[in-house]
Enzyme design. Structure first.
Site, short mmCIF file in Angstrom:
data_model
loop_
_atom_site.label_atom_id
_atom_site.label_comp_id
_atom_site.label_asym_id
_atom_site.label_seq_id
_atom_site.Cartn_x
_atom_site.Cartn_y
_atom_site.Cartn_z
N HIS A 62 0.89 -1.16 0.00
CA HIS A 62 0.00 0.00 0.00
C HIS A 62 0.94 1.22 0.00
O HIS A 62 1.36 1.69 1.07
CB HIS A 62 -0.90 0.02 1.23
CG HIS A 62 -1.67 -1.24 1.46
ND1 HIS A 62 -2.57 -1.73 0.55
CD2 HIS A 62 -1.68 -2.11 2.50
CE1 HIS A 62 -3.10 -2.86 1.03
NE2 HIS A 62 -2.58 -3.10 2.21
N ARG A 86 -5.84 1.34 12.24
CA ARG A 86 -6.63 1.62 11.04
C ARG A 86 -7.27 3.00 11.11
O ARG A 86 -7.41 3.69 10.08
CB ARG A 86 -7.69 0.54 10.85
CG ARG A 86 -8.39 0.60 9.50
CD ARG A 86 -9.33 -0.57 9.29
NE ARG A 86 -10.51 -0.48 10.14
CZ ARG A 86 -11.65 -1.13 9.90
NH1 ARG A 86 -11.74 -1.93 8.86
NH2 ARG A 86 -12.68 -1.03 10.72
N HIS A 211 -10.95 -6.75 -1.54
CA HIS A 211 -10.16 -6.36 -0.36
C HIS A 211 -10.09 -7.44 0.71
O HIS A 211 -9.01 -7.79 1.21
CB HIS A 211 -10.73 -5.08 0.25
CG HIS A 211 -9.99 -4.61 1.46
ND1 HIS A 211 -10.29 -5.03 2.74
CD2 HIS A 211 -8.94 -3.76 1.59
CE1 HIS A 211 -9.46 -4.47 3.61
NE2 HIS A 211 -8.63 -3.69 2.93
N ARG A 214 -14.63 -9.32 4.62
CA ARG A 214 -15.49 -8.37 5.35
C ARG A 214 -15.90 -7.19 4.48
O ARG A 214 -16.84 -6.48 4.80
CB ARG A 214 -14.79 -7.89 6.62
CG ARG A 214 -13.55 -7.06 6.41
CD ARG A 214 -12.96 -6.59 7.76
NE ARG A 214 -11.85 -5.69 7.56
CZ ARG A 214 -10.59 -6.05 7.44
NH1 ARG A 214 -10.27 -7.34 7.49
NH2 ARG A 214 -9.63 -5.16 7.26
N GLU A 238 -6.19 -12.09 8.84
CA GLU A 238 -5.06 -11.34 9.40
C GLU A 238 -5.18 -11.20 10.91
O GLU A 238 -4.17 -11.22 11.62
CB GLU A 238 -4.98 -9.96 8.74
CG GLU A 238 -3.84 -9.11 9.26
CD GLU A 238 -3.74 -7.76 8.57
OE1 GLU A 238 -2.79 -7.03 8.88
OE2 GLU A 238 -4.59 -7.44 7.72
N HIS A 272 -1.53 -12.53 4.13
CA HIS A 272 -1.43 -12.77 5.58
C HIS A 272 -1.83 -14.21 5.93
O HIS A 272 -0.98 -14.99 6.31
CB HIS A 272 -2.24 -11.76 6.41
CG HIS A 272 -1.91 -10.34 6.13
ND1 HIS A 272 -0.62 -9.84 6.23
CD2 HIS A 272 -2.68 -9.30 5.72
CE1 HIS A 272 -0.62 -8.56 5.91
NE2 HIS A 272 -1.85 -8.20 5.59
N ASP A 323 3.80 -4.33 2.41
CA ASP A 323 2.51 -3.97 2.98
C ASP A 323 2.43 -2.50 3.36
O ASP A 323 2.33 -1.64 2.50
CB ASP A 323 2.23 -4.88 4.18
CG ASP A 323 0.77 -4.86 4.62
OD1 ASP A 323 -0.02 -4.05 4.08
OD2 ASP A 323 0.40 -5.66 5.49
#
Length: 454
Positions: A62, A86, A211, A214, A238, A272, A323
């Site tokens: 990312h 997050r 993604h 979820r 993860e 992950h 990551d």
């Protein structure tokens, strides 16, 4: 920055798909390896180096998160976790414009090249404007990523992310996710636009990235997978809370659900996959999917340890990624992967075969698994892009080493300080350990952070 190079190189020793070879002559035409000739004397036109390795794939990045490296290391009023991190990420992403994104990504990409990564899989979910509205061109933010790849010279596997929900079962997305959100029709339009843009980069690859379970419903996932013939990447298992929420929603653990309900095969990369049962692990290995491991980020976020020892015993393959880009270093990713397994197993040389070199096993698996995950061929072989790195034979940690011992010395002692040069399509992008455009790209990055963090 990447041109179509012609020329020839001579290496005293080089790591080829068949193993180590001495006195290797490599010929390049139009940026591609046209011939690999071991046991050949060097010619007057050859550029000569001591030790050559293939460039490594970085299968999960990312890029924008390079700009927030170190900004989430202050403890909050409650226990910190991935979920509190997050929220910091959501606040950072609020102010990013296309120009700022490109400035940050360009620095991340030159640091990847300096660390021995020559291709990046960009798991890109920042699609829309700051208010969440689509840009007139839906690929505006992806174009910034392509621009950063072009100016740095790194090879790109672009993985536009489908993100539609805040939790399992199609929950309404939150305000912090407004810049990520698509429906299946708008995502298909984005892919159509990307198919035209990606061709501006040499040997670029376009895939997709639902993604996570979820963020995408089963019906949406079933519609997405036929949209590409390229790689398919997904975050999975993860965090412990993610596993618990998935079980509450479906009665199955995330990896179990994915393998039971989707056509997971060698095109897939399960990023992950930290929290698996032994049965999950065996099934994932048998599927042929690559485990996308990011040890530095997984340690930084407190994710846990991937069951690598069983996964490899079951025939599984993995690759590494940077990551969150909190620290970009291919050798450190490999070293930390092995050291985590040593701490867990309370033993040594966990991820190598009996009587084998751990450095060689780590490097070779990361090379082949990463290439598979990013949709390209691996290694110094005719037909492949001329992407390689050279090591400094005078580095103290490489002294009197040959063959596999060079990789043991590189990964466990020298680190990236032993990387002298990095070539992409035969063009030297890193010299003396520094990217040739470092000064200008780093200066622009500092100006961008001045805007974002003021």
């Amino acid at each position: 920055m990447t041109r179509q190079a012609d020329g020839s190189f001579h290496f005293a020793t080089a790591l080829l798909p068949s193993g180590w070879a001495n006195s290797v002559r490599m010929e390049i035409r139009d940026g591609t390896i046209s011939a690999i000739l071991p046991d050949r004397a060097s010619g007057p036109e050859d550029e000569r180096h001591a030790i050559a390795l293939p460039g490594l794939p970085n299968l999960h990045s990312h890029a924008f998160q390079r700009g927030m490296a170190g900004l989430a290391e202050k403890r909050g009023s409650t226990d910190d976790s991935f979920w509190t991190w997050r929220e910091t990420m959501y606040r950072f992403v609020d102010r990013l414009t296309p120009d700022l994104l490109q400035a940050i990504a360009a620095l991340a990409y030159i640091e990847m090249l300096e660390a021995g990564f020559t291709r990046v899989g960009e798991f890109h979910y920042l699609h829309h404007d700051r208010d969440g509205a689509p840009f007139g061109d839906p690929a505006t933010m992806s174009a910034a990523i392509i621009g950063a790849a072009a100016e740095s010279g790194i090879a790109l596997t672009h993985l536009p992310v489908f993100y539609a929900h805040s939790g399992f079962g199609g929950q309404v997305p939150g305000e912090g996710q407004r810049r990520f959100i698509h429906d299946t029709d708008s995502f298909a339009a984005l892919l159509d636009r990307m198919a035209a843009l990606i061709g501006t980069l040499p040997d670029a690859v376009l895939g997709i990235a639902p993604h996570s379970l979820r963020a995408v419903t089963p019906d949406e996932l079933a519609l997405l997978t036929p949209l590409t013939q390229g790689p398919i990447h997904i975050h999975v298992a993860e965090q412990v809370r993610e596993v618990e929420d998935c079980m509450a929603w479906s009665g199955a653990r995330p990896v179990e659900w994915l393998l039971d309900n989707m056509p997971v095969d060698r095109r897939w990369c399960l990023v992950h996959a930290t929290h698996m049962t032994p049965t999950d692990t065996q099934m994932m290995a048998a599927s042929g999917a690559v485990a996308g491991l990011c040890p530095i980020t997984e340690a930084n976020l407190g994710d846990g340890l991937f069951p690598a020892q069983q996964f490899m015993r079951d025939g599984g393959i993995w690759g590494i990624g940077s990551d969150s880009n909190v620290l970009i270093d291919a050798t450190e990713e490999l070293r930390l992967l092995e050291y985590g397994q040593r701490l867990f197993a309370r033993g040594r040389n966990i991820l190598s075969p009996a009587e084998g070199s751990t450095g060689f096993a780590l490097f070779r698996t990361a090379l082949t698994g990463g290439a598979q995950a990013l949709g390209v061929s691996a290694g110094l072989a005719p037909g492949n892009a001329a992407d390689f790195l050279t090591l400094n034979p005078d580095h103290p940690s490489l002294t009197e080493r040959t063959d596999d011992a060079l990789l043991d010395g590189l990964i466990f002692a020298a680190g990236k300080s032993a990387i002298d040069g990095v070539w992409r399509r035969g063009n030297r992008l890193v010299e003396g350990g520094r990217h040739v455009a470092r000064d200008s790209i780093a200066s622009r990055y500092r100006r961008a952070l001045g805007v974002l963090l003021a």
